[in-house]
Design an enzyme around this catalytic site. Structure first.
Site, PDB file in Angstrom:
ATOM      1  N   LYS A 158      31.200 -21.043 -49.663  1.00 50.07           N
ATOM      2  CA  LYS A 158      31.233 -19.570 -49.591  1.00 50.07           C
ATOM      3  C   LYS A 158      30.104 -19.106 -50.507  1.00 50.07           C
ATOM      4  O   LYS A 158      30.303 -18.820 -51.684  1.00 50.07           O
ATOM      5  CB  LYS A 158      32.602 -19.040 -50.016  1.00 50.07           C
ATOM      6  CG  LYS A 158      32.781 -17.563 -49.686  1.00 50.07           C
ATOM      7  CD  LYS A 158      34.239 -17.160 -49.803  1.00 50.07           C
ATOM      8  CE  LYS A 158      34.395 -15.653 -49.808  1.00 50.07           C
ATOM      9  NZ  LYS A 158      33.993 -14.990 -48.565  1.00 50.07           N
TER      10      LYS A 158
HETATM   11  C1  LIG Z   1      32.136 -15.632 -43.260  1.00 48.70           C
HETATM   12  C2  LIG Z   1      33.607 -15.731 -43.521  1.00 48.70           C
HETATM   13  N1  LIG Z   1      34.364 -16.481 -42.700  1.00 48.70           N
HETATM   14  C3  LIG Z   1      35.687 -16.584 -42.897  1.00 48.70           C
HETATM   15  C4  LIG Z   1      36.323 -15.943 -43.940  1.00 48.70           C
HETATM   16  C5  LIG Z   1      37.796 -16.099 -44.159  1.00 48.70           C
HETATM   17  O1  LIG Z   1      38.044 -16.855 -45.310  1.00 48.70           O
HETATM   18  P1  LIG Z   1      39.377 -16.698 -46.160  1.00 48.70           P
HETATM   19  O2  LIG Z   1      40.499 -16.703 -45.184  1.00 48.70           O
HETATM   20  O3  LIG Z   1      39.368 -17.895 -47.031  1.00 48.70           O
HETATM   21  O4  LIG Z   1      39.272 -15.417 -46.893  1.00 48.70           O
HETATM   22  C6  LIG Z   1      35.569 -15.156 -44.812  1.00 48.70           C
HETATM   23  C7  LIG Z   1      36.206 -14.441 -45.916  1.00 48.70           C
HETATM   24  O5  LIG Z   1      36.087 -14.825 -47.021  1.00 48.70           O
HETATM   25  C8  LIG Z   1      34.180 -15.054 -44.614  1.00 48.70           C
HETATM   26  O6  LIG Z   1      33.433 -14.319 -45.427  1.00 48.70           O
END
Ligand SMILES: Cc1ncc(COP(=O)(O)O)c(C=O)c1O
Length: 289
Positions: A158
Site C-alpha cells: 500500500k
Molecule cells: C487501491 C486499493 N485497493 C483496495 C483497497 C482495500 O483495502 P482494505 O480493505 O485493506 O482497506 C484500498 C484501500 O485501502 C485501496 O486503496
C-alpha cells in the site's frame, strides 16, 4: 473541529511522540515527497476498537519492507501509537491514517538508504466514503489507466506511488459525475477501484478478481471469508470486462468504502440487490462486534 487537513485542532503521533496537529510537518527535501518512498494504512475505529488494527500494522511494515524500508517500529508499537492518537483526540469512531516514509537526510537523490525512515499516525472523524452513493449504488467510470504488472512495481504494497493513477482516474471520474473509477489490469482483466476492491454477484454466487496483482484488501479478505462461512460460493478468478454484462449485483469493499453497492460501471447497470444488502449488514455487524 473540521477544516483543511493541515489546520485542525488535535494531536498527531510523529516519530514516537504526540505533537500539536498544526506542528506535524516535514521538510521540503523529504525523500518521500520527491520519490514516493512512502507507504500508508487506512483503518477504521468502531466504538473504540480499530477493526483488524494489528493486521493493518503488519501490512504497513510489510509495505515498507517491499519498498526497501525497515520499519523503526514493531507492529505492537504501531498498535500502541494508534491507540494513543485515538485517546489523545477523544475519538471512538474515526478513520486512522498511519504513514511511513523516508525522510530527509544525507541523501537527496534516488538512492537514500542513509535517510531515516519516519512515521506518523493521524485520526479524524470520517463518515461514508461515497456519501449518498453508498445506498443508491455508486456510479463508476472506467479508468483509462491500467493497474500495473507486479513485474513493474510492488503491487502488494500500500504505497503512495501506486496511487498516482488512482488520483488522476478519480478526478476524471468525478468530472463525469461518477463517484469512482474501475481499473482493468495491464492484461485487460477487471482489477479494482481507486481505493477499494470489487465483487460481482450472479445467480447467488460471488465473483471477484484474483488479488495477486493489486492490493488484497483486508476488507476483501474479510468478506471472502464471511461469504465462505455462510456457504456462499466465491470464485476468485480473472474476470474479463465483457462478463460485466451477465452480473446482477456489484459492490466495492475497503476500509473507507466498507461495503458499497455499485449501480453502474460505464454502460453496465446493476441492481442494488438483496445479497449486497445482506453482506453490507453482516459487515456492519462484524466491525462493531
Ligand atoms: C487501491 C486499493 N485497493 C483496495 C483497497 C482495500 O483495502 P482494505 O480493505 O485493506 O482497506 C484500498 C484501500 O485501502 C485501496 O486503496
Amino acid at each position: 473541529m473540521a477544516g483543511a487537513y493541515d489546520n485542525r485542532d488535535g494531536k498527531i503521533w510523529m516519530d514516537g511522540k504526540l505533537v500539536d496537529w498544526r506542528d506535524a510537518n516535514v521538510h521540503i527535501l523529504t525523500h518521500g515527497l520527491h520519490y514516493a518512498s512512502s507507504v500508508f494504512e487506512g483503518e477504521r475505529c468502531y466504538s473504540g476498537k480499530i477493526f483488524k488494527g494489528h493486521e493493518h500494522s503488519l501490512r504497513l511494515i510489510e509495505s515498507a519492507r517491499l519498498l526497501d524500508m525497515q520499519s523503526p517500529y514493531s507492529a505492537e508499537e504501531i498498535d500502541a501509537a494508534k491507540e494513543e492518537v485515538l485517546k489523545a483526540n477523544g475519538f471512538t469512531d474515526a478513520y486512522v491514517r498511519a504513514v511511513m516514509w523516508r525522510g530527509s537526510g544525507e541523501d537527496m537523490g534516488v538512492s537514500a538508504a542513509r535517510n531515516p525512515v519516519r512515521m506518523a499516525v493521524a485520526a479524524w472523524e470520517w463518515g461514508s466514503y461515497y456519501g449518498d452513493a453508498k445506498w443508491q449504488g455508486a456510479k463508476l467510470d472506467i479508468a483509462k489507466w491500467k493497474r500495473p504488472s507486479p513485474e513493474t512495481i510492488p503491487t502488494a504494497a500500500k504505497a503512495a506511488g501506486l496511487y498516482m493513477i488512482c488520483t488522476m482516474s478519480k478526478h476524471a471520474a468525478e468530472a463525469k459525475g461518477c463517484s469512482d473509477a474501475l481499473f482493468m489490469d495491464w492484461e485487460g482483466y477487471v482489477a479494482e477501484a481507486t481505493g477499494a476492491n470489487v465483487f460481482f454477484i450472479k445467480d447467488g454466487e460471488v465473483h471477484t478478481p484474483l488479488a495477486d496483482r493489486f492490493l488484497n484488501g483486508i476488507t476483501r479478505q474479510t468478506i471472502v471469508q464471511m461469504l465462505k462461512d455462510k456457504g456462499v460460493t466465491v470464485h476468485e478468478r480473472r474476470i474479463k470486462p465483457e462478463e460485466l454484462d451477465g452480473f446482477q449485483e456489484c459492490f466495492l469493499t475497503g476500509t473507507a468504502a466498507e461495503v458499497t453497492p455499485v449501480g453502474q460501471i460505464g454502460d453496465w447497470h446493476f441492481q442494488v440487490g438483496p445479497m449486497t444488502r445482506d453482506i453490507a449488514a453482516d459487515y456492519e455487524k462484524l466491525v462493531r462486534s
